[in-house]
Motif scaffolding. Sequence first.
Motif, short mmCIF file in Angstrom:
data_model
loop_
_atom_site.label_atom_id
_atom_site.label_comp_id
_atom_site.label_asym_id
_atom_site.label_seq_id
_atom_site.Cartn_x
_atom_site.Cartn_y
_atom_site.Cartn_z
N ALA A 21 62.53 14.89 39.50
CA ALA A 21 61.84 15.02 38.22
C ALA A 21 60.95 16.25 38.22
O ALA A 21 60.83 16.95 37.20
N ARG A 22 60.29 16.50 39.36
CA ARG A 22 59.39 17.66 39.44
C ARG A 22 60.14 18.97 39.27
O ARG A 22 59.65 19.93 38.65
N ARG A 23 61.35 19.03 39.79
CA ARG A 23 62.14 20.26 39.75
C ARG A 23 63.05 20.33 38.53
O ARG A 23 63.85 21.25 38.41
N GLY A 24 62.93 19.36 37.64
CA GLY A 24 63.74 19.41 36.43
C GLY A 24 65.18 19.06 36.65
O GLY A 24 66.05 19.46 35.84
N LEU A 25 65.50 18.36 37.71
CA LEU A 25 66.88 18.00 38.00
C LEU A 25 67.34 16.76 37.26
O LEU A 25 68.52 16.43 37.25
#
Length: 288
Positions: free
Chosen positions: A283-287
């Motif tokens: 979620a943090r990396r936008g995956l």
Amino acid sequence: MTAPGENPFAALGVTATQQTLYLTLLYNPGSTLGELAGMSEAPRPRLAALLLEMEDLGMISAEGAAGVAGEGGASAPADRAYTAHPPDAVVETLIRRRETEFIRARIEAKRINGDLLAAEQRSNPEKLVEVIDGLDAVIQRYEQVQRAAVRHVKAIDKPPYAVDPVSPNAIERERLANGVEYRAIYTPEARPSTLLDILIEVFDTCWEQATPLRFDDESGPVDVWPRLSEADRHLLTLLAAGLKDEAVARHTGMGARTVSRHVARLLRTLNARTRFQAGVHAARRGLV
């Protein structure tokens, strides 16, 4: 009769004359009033009254029925045989009697104090609060309040202190042993706590080493992360929500073993130790 120089029962409400007569009966069990009169210089009516008093106190017992007039209209049987109870039993009986009297006195004192306080409040409402001046007076009243407590001691702990806060409160330990509950509110500056300092340091360290949880557009570059399929993204979304393998299997239609294999692969790919951590990283990396 021989009277000792001291009366060990004086504190229990026994007069010296009663104590002397008790010792006489202790060493001459079964004596009658006439026999006791022959061993004493006290008048016979006085001895009769003393015997009745000592029976009432539980110090002696007697057998017989006939009576003789004593002091103040009292009567004591003339042919009764008197016997002194054992000293230890007498002491326990007298102690219980005095304890009962102390309790009654305490109750009466509280009643009178309540009446006085109510009258004072009606006549002088400005005196509802007692102001205590002087260090010694404060310490004394603090001890009195603790000793007078029956159920609870409630306090607000705030410097400056009248007593050393580091020293143990012996009265508190004594009252706790007697079933009194202590409730105290401590201000932040009241007392240092080594354990609290350690816990704060541990929390700060964990906070610095933890990965921030973000659900906004502030994400780092994704080119250093592997490409994920739509199935992987959906699986990570479920993991980030905290679902277990069985729940993920029901949502995806896969078998539980298949889900476990995919989860293990994603953990290795994302360098995560837990399912939730893998979802957070993604979620943090936008995956996802």
